[in-house]
Design a protein around this motif. Structure first.
Motif, PDB file in Angstrom:
ATOM      1  N   LYS A 529       0.806  -1.220   0.000  1.00 38.76           N
ATOM      2  CA  LYS A 529       0.000   0.000   0.000  1.00 38.76           C
ATOM      3  C   LYS A 529       0.841   1.273   0.000  1.00 38.76           C
ATOM      4  N   LYS A 530       2.061   1.190  -0.526  1.00 40.15           N
ATOM      5  CA  LYS A 530       2.910   2.377  -0.553  1.00 40.15           C
ATOM      6  C   LYS A 530       2.319   3.482  -1.439  1.00 40.15           C
ATOM      7  N   SER A 531       1.785   3.105  -2.584  1.00 44.45           N
ATOM      8  CA  SER A 531       1.218   4.128  -3.471  1.00 44.45           C
ATOM      9  C   SER A 531      -0.029   4.746  -2.855  1.00 44.45           C
ATOM     10  N   SER A 532      -0.818   3.932  -2.135  1.00 43.69           N
ATOM     11  CA  SER A 532      -2.021   4.464  -1.488  1.00 43.69           C
ATOM     12  C   SER A 532      -1.651   5.386  -0.327  1.00 43.69           C
ATOM     13  N   LEU A 533      -0.553   5.081   0.361  1.00 42.43           N
ATOM     14  CA  LEU A 533      -0.120   5.939   1.459  1.00 42.43           C
ATOM     15  C   LEU A 533       0.249   7.324   0.952  1.00 42.43           C
ATOM     16  N   LYS A 534       0.864   7.391  -0.235  1.00 43.74           N
ATOM     17  CA  LYS A 534       1.200   8.695  -0.821  1.00 43.74           C
ATOM     18  C   LYS A 534      -0.059   9.514  -1.057  1.00 43.74           C
ATOM     19  N   LYS A 535      -1.114   8.854  -1.554  1.00 42.70           N
ATOM     20  CA  LYS A 535      -2.373   9.563  -1.770  1.00 42.70           C
ATOM     21  C   LYS A 535      -2.958  10.043  -0.445  1.00 42.70           C
ATOM     22  N   ALA A 544       8.498  14.020   5.785  1.00 41.84           N
ATOM     23  CA  ALA A 544       8.848  14.082   7.208  1.00 41.84           C
ATOM     24  C   ALA A 544       9.146  12.695   7.759  1.00 41.84           C
ATOM     25  N   MET A 545       8.358  11.710   7.360  1.00 37.06           N
ATOM     26  CA  MET A 545       8.621  10.333   7.781  1.00 37.06           C
ATOM     27  C   MET A 545       9.984   9.858   7.268  1.00 37.06           C
ATOM     28  N   ARG A 546      10.269  10.217   6.032  1.00 38.00           N
ATOM     29  CA  ARG A 546      11.545   9.808   5.441  1.00 38.00           C
ATOM     30  C   ARG A 546      12.724  10.423   6.201  1.00 38.00           C
ATOM     31  N   ASN A 547      12.564  11.649   6.663  1.00 37.38           N
ATOM     32  CA  ASN A 547      13.628  12.287   7.446  1.00 37.38           C
ATOM     33  C   ASN A 547      13.831  11.605   8.794  1.00 37.38           C
ATOM     34  N   VAL A 548      12.726  11.179   9.410  1.00 35.96           N
ATOM     35  CA  VAL A 548      12.838  10.419  10.658  1.00 35.96           C
ATOM     36  C   VAL A 548      13.581   9.107  10.403  1.00 35.96           C
ATOM     37  N   LYS A 549      13.219   8.438   9.325  1.00 36.23           N
ATOM     38  CA  LYS A 549      13.890   7.186   8.955  1.00 36.23           C
ATOM     39  C   LYS A 549      15.392   7.419   8.763  1.00 36.23           C
ATOM     40  N   LYS A 550      15.757   8.463   8.081  1.00 37.28           N
ATOM     41  CA  LYS A 550      17.179   8.747   7.845  1.00 37.28           C
ATOM     42  C   LYS A 550      17.923   9.015   9.148  1.00 37.28           C
ATOM     43  N   ALA A 551      17.246   9.653  10.102  1.00 34.23           N
ATOM     44  CA  ALA A 551      17.893   9.951  11.383  1.00 34.23           C
ATOM     45  C   ALA A 551      18.180   8.682  12.163  1.00 34.23           C
ATOM     46  N   PHE A 552      17.246   7.744  12.167  1.00 33.71           N
ATOM     47  CA  PHE A 552      17.429   6.494  12.898  1.00 33.71           C
ATOM     48  C   PHE A 552      18.242   5.473  12.111  1.00 33.71           C
ATOM     49  N   ASP A 553      18.131   5.508  10.794  1.00 37.05           N
ATOM     50  CA  ASP A 553      18.706   4.455   9.960  1.00 37.05           C
ATOM     51  C   ASP A 553      19.313   5.078   8.709  1.00 37.05           C
ATOM     52  N   PRO A 554      20.445   5.778   8.840  1.00 34.84           N
ATOM     53  CA  PRO A 554      20.985   6.549   7.708  1.00 34.84           C
ATOM     54  C   PRO A 554      21.376   5.699   6.507  1.00 34.84           C
ATOM     55  N   HIS A 555      21.695   4.415   6.719  1.00 35.39           N
ATOM     56  CA  HIS A 555      22.093   3.551   5.604  1.00 35.39           C
ATOM     57  C   HIS A 555      20.943   2.717   5.064  1.00 35.39           C
ATOM     58  N   TRP A 556      19.732   2.969   5.593  1.00 41.34           N
ATOM     59  CA  TRP A 556      18.524   2.316   5.071  1.00 41.34           C
ATOM     60  C   TRP A 556      18.636   0.787   5.169  1.00 41.34           C
ATOM     61  N   LEU A 557      19.066   0.308   6.338  1.00 33.64           N
ATOM     62  CA  LEU A 557      19.289  -1.125   6.534  1.00 33.64           C
ATOM     63  C   LEU A 557      18.085  -1.840   7.141  1.00 33.64           C
ATOM     64  N   LEU A 558      17.212  -1.119   7.840  1.00 26.90           N
ATOM     65  CA  LEU A 558      16.134  -1.753   8.598  1.00 26.90           C
ATOM     66  C   LEU A 558      14.866  -1.887   7.754  1.00 26.90           C
ATOM     67  N   ASN A 559      14.515  -3.130   7.461  1.00 28.43           N
ATOM     68  CA  ASN A 559      13.316  -3.458   6.677  1.00 28.43           C
ATOM     69  C   ASN A 559      13.124  -2.508   5.500  1.00 28.43           C
ATOM     70  N   PRO A 560      14.136  -2.377   4.659  1.00 27.13           N
ATOM     71  CA  PRO A 560      14.060  -1.401   3.562  1.00 27.13           C
ATOM     72  C   PRO A 560      12.987  -1.779   2.550  1.00 27.13           C
ATOM     73  N   GLY A 561      12.412  -0.750   1.920  1.00 29.91           N
ATOM     74  CA  GLY A 561      11.387  -0.957   0.910  1.00 29.91           C
ATOM     75  C   GLY A 561       9.978  -0.936   1.452  1.00 29.91           C
ATOM     76  N   LYS A 562       9.822  -0.892   2.772  1.00 27.33           N
ATOM     77  CA  LYS A 562       8.488  -0.889   3.357  1.00 27.33           C
ATOM     78  C   LYS A 562       8.042   0.537   3.677  1.00 27.33           C
ATOM     79  N   PHE A 564       7.608   3.371   2.547  1.00 25.98           N
ATOM     80  CA  PHE A 564       7.951   4.301   1.464  1.00 25.98           C
ATOM     81  C   PHE A 564       9.356   3.972   0.990  1.00 25.98           C
ATOM     82  N   ASP A 565       9.713   4.502  -0.161  1.00 28.40           N
ATOM     83  CA  ASP A 565      11.033   4.273  -0.744  1.00 28.40           C
ATOM     84  C   ASP A 565      11.985   5.398  -0.340  1.00 28.40           C
TER      85      ASP A 565
END
Length: 569
Positions: A529-535, A544-562, A564-565
């Motif tokens: 449901k990634k595309s639906s979440l964007k809508k 803003a969510m992506r920035n939080v993700k980068k702060a906690f996981d800068p290398h995008w290692l934790l469950n990546p692809g879920k 949002f991209d």
């Protein structure tokens, strides 16, 4: 495991998503079974045992076998996940996309983890890889499988795993019950799946404070069985196989949500391993605090993309004095939905209120688990609980309200056994539906949530469109909190039927969004449901969510692809 074609859910042709409609898990004929975990399990007293009976390859050939296994797992990605000239498992073409380790890096990571945690803690068994990378429950699956499975026994083990994976830039995917429906635990970038099978204990019980500390792979039903003598219970009740870790990850709901709320309301604090292996606790144990950010709430519903939960302190509730289970049928599904909406608006106390349409009632009859035959009409299931006087009053008020909406007479369970069987029939509805499917068919299960005032409208329209499909399709769910599900049994090899099913599902999701609702009430976003979440949320909120993700996981290692991209497509 049965290989089956799966609907692509309308994803764009992008190598970072890749969920092909013709997906089949690729046999790992060349991969050695270096460890067998089939015999791993838990004893009846909750103590774990690890099997060491399966031989490992000799030291001289172990490296070759491991390399071969990782290579085959990587090639399972199919189109779009080819190797670059540098030998990376995934060669990104766009700037801003995280760089993961090479095949050699992953070999070193697995070897280092085996040296530190023990040979039998890391599996590259082909059955293990497929079981953890593919789910017949999910309507969408990633093309790639994990390259290895880790089985930690403690927070310290998970911390060590994260440190090594961070060192070699190896993606990590948390795994508990494996019952999610949106590919929440799939491994679209490969990497290491962390299975918490051996972290299924109650660590501490505080009866006087009405809370309990647990590990992520304890089932909620098992938890309640173990604490029942205290007079307390954990009230969040999704599917019977769900485990606490996954329930936290998706902020799950359940039949009790109308009275007790969702998972976010029952988590006091969390112990979390971050992407670099550091360990944090989100807060202390009092029910109330204003000490800093609500980090507990941040991790609940994050689907393992911000940190790996290894312990959770959960609130408990007193077991009600009296519980009654009743059902009432209606001539139309709008009458049933209107009753539910009006009951919530009037504040009539019920513990559970579930809706099942005529198709689902027929499923219950065919499954035969209740010992009686029910009318195949839209039906509301109620659970009333509290004091005896309070329950009697709630039943009287609900009966009068239902009657004003053309309901037939209430039927109540005659005893505790019948009540249990009746409620179990509701809880097992998806499983019962799966058991009735024809060979080669698939079940697409999805959910949405809307403000309660819009329930009658969306359920009536969605039911009509599902009936117009002319196939086995139904509506059910936790109508008391505005959340309902649809389950559709379809032939994945019939292109026209798949297209019609997909249109109905996404029309229902878009309709919910038009009504100021949500694309997912409790299943989470995952891949599906990634595309639906964007809508639903728009680019600023996703950013803003992506920035939080980068702060906690800068290398995008934790469950990546879920959820949002790394960047918009």
């Amino acid at each position: 495991m049965r290989a089956s074609g799966l609907l692509s859910r309308g994803f764009p042709a992008n190598p970072r998503i890749l969920c092909r409609p013709d997906y089949r898990p690729i046999p790992f004929a060349s991969a050695v079974r270096s460890n067998s975990f089939a015999s791993r399990g838990s004893g009846g007293d909750g103590e774990n045992s690890r099997s060491r009976s399966s031989p490992s390859p000799g030291n001289s050939s172990k490296s070759w076998f491991l390399s071969r296994t990782i290579l085959v797992a990587s090639l399972a990605a199919g189109i779009g996940y080819g190797f670059g000239s540098s030998g990376h498992l995934w060669q990104p073409k766009d700037t801003g996309i995280p760089q993961y380790g090479s095949t050699k890096d992953f070999e070193k990571a697995i070897a280092e983890l085996r040296a530190k945690l023990g040979e039998d803690t890391i599996s590259t068994d082909e059955d293990d890889l497929q079981r953890h990378g593919f789910s017949e429950w999910s309507s969408v699956n990633a093309d790639r499988l994990p390259v290895a499975i880790a089985y930690p026994s403690s927070t310290e083990d998970v911390s060590e795993i994260a440190r090594v994976c961070n060192k070699y830039k190896m993606p990590m995917v948390p795994y508990s019950g494996g019952s999610s429906l949106e590919a929440n635990f799939s491994a679209p970038y490969g990497g290491l799946t962390i299975d918490f099978a051996f972290m299924n204990h109650i660590l501490d019980l505080h009866e006087a404070d009405m809370d309990v500390v647990v590990q992520p792979s304890i089932q909620w039903m098992d938890l309640n069985e173990k604490i029942k003598d205290t007079g307390l219970f954990f009230p969040v009740d999704p599917g019977p196989s769900a485990m606490i870790g996954g329930m936290i990850g998706t902020n799950c709901s359940g039949t009790n949500a109308v009275r007790y709320g969702t998972m976010k309301d029952w988590v006091i604090n969390l112990t979390v391993v971050l992407a670099d292996g550091s360990v944090m606790k989100t807060r202390r144990r009092p029910r109330k605090t204003s000490a800093g950010y609500n980090l507990t709430g941040l991790f609940v519903g994050s689907e393992g993309t911000l940190g790996i939960v290894t312990e959770a302190t959960l609130r408990l509730a007193p077991i009600p004095e009296e519980t009654r289970v009743g059902v009432v049928s209606f001539p139309t599904i709008r009458d049933a939905a209107s009753t539910a909406m009006q009951l919530i608006r009037k504040g009539i106390p019920v513990q559970c209120m579930e809706i099942l349409d005529d198709v689902q009632m027929d499923v219950i009859n065919k499954a035969g688990g209740t010992g009686r035959t029910w009318k195949t009409l839209p039906t509301l299931f109620f659970k009333f609980s509290g004091t005896k006087a309070g329950v009697a009053d709630s039943i009287s008020l609900t009966r009068n309200l239902a009657k004003s909406n053309n309901a037939e007479a209430f039927e109540f369970a005659k005893n505790e056994t019948e009540a249990h069987d009746l409620w179990s029939a509701r809880k097992q509805s998806l499983w019962s539906m799966m058991a009735l499917r024809k060979e080669g068919s698939e079940v697409w299960s999805t959910d949405v949530a809307v403000p309660i005032s819009r329930l009658p409208d969306i359920i009536e329209i969605s039911k009509r469109e599902l009936d117009d499909l002319g196939i086995f399709a139904s509506i059910l769910g936790h109508i008391g909190d505005g959340n309902f599900h649809s389950s559709i049994m379809y032939d994945p090899n019939d292109a026209d039927e798949k297209q019609r099913v997909e249109k109905v599902v996404y029309d229902m999701v878009d309709r919910a969004l038009d009504m100021e609702g949500s694309c997912t009430g409790e299943h989470g976003v995952g891949l599906g449901k990634k595309s639906s979440l964007k809508k639903e949320l728009g680019p600023n909120t996703i950013g803003a969510m992506r920035n939080v993700k980068k702060a906690f996981d800068p290398h995008w290692l934790l469950n990546p692809g879920k959820i949002f991209d790394p960047q918009d497509n």
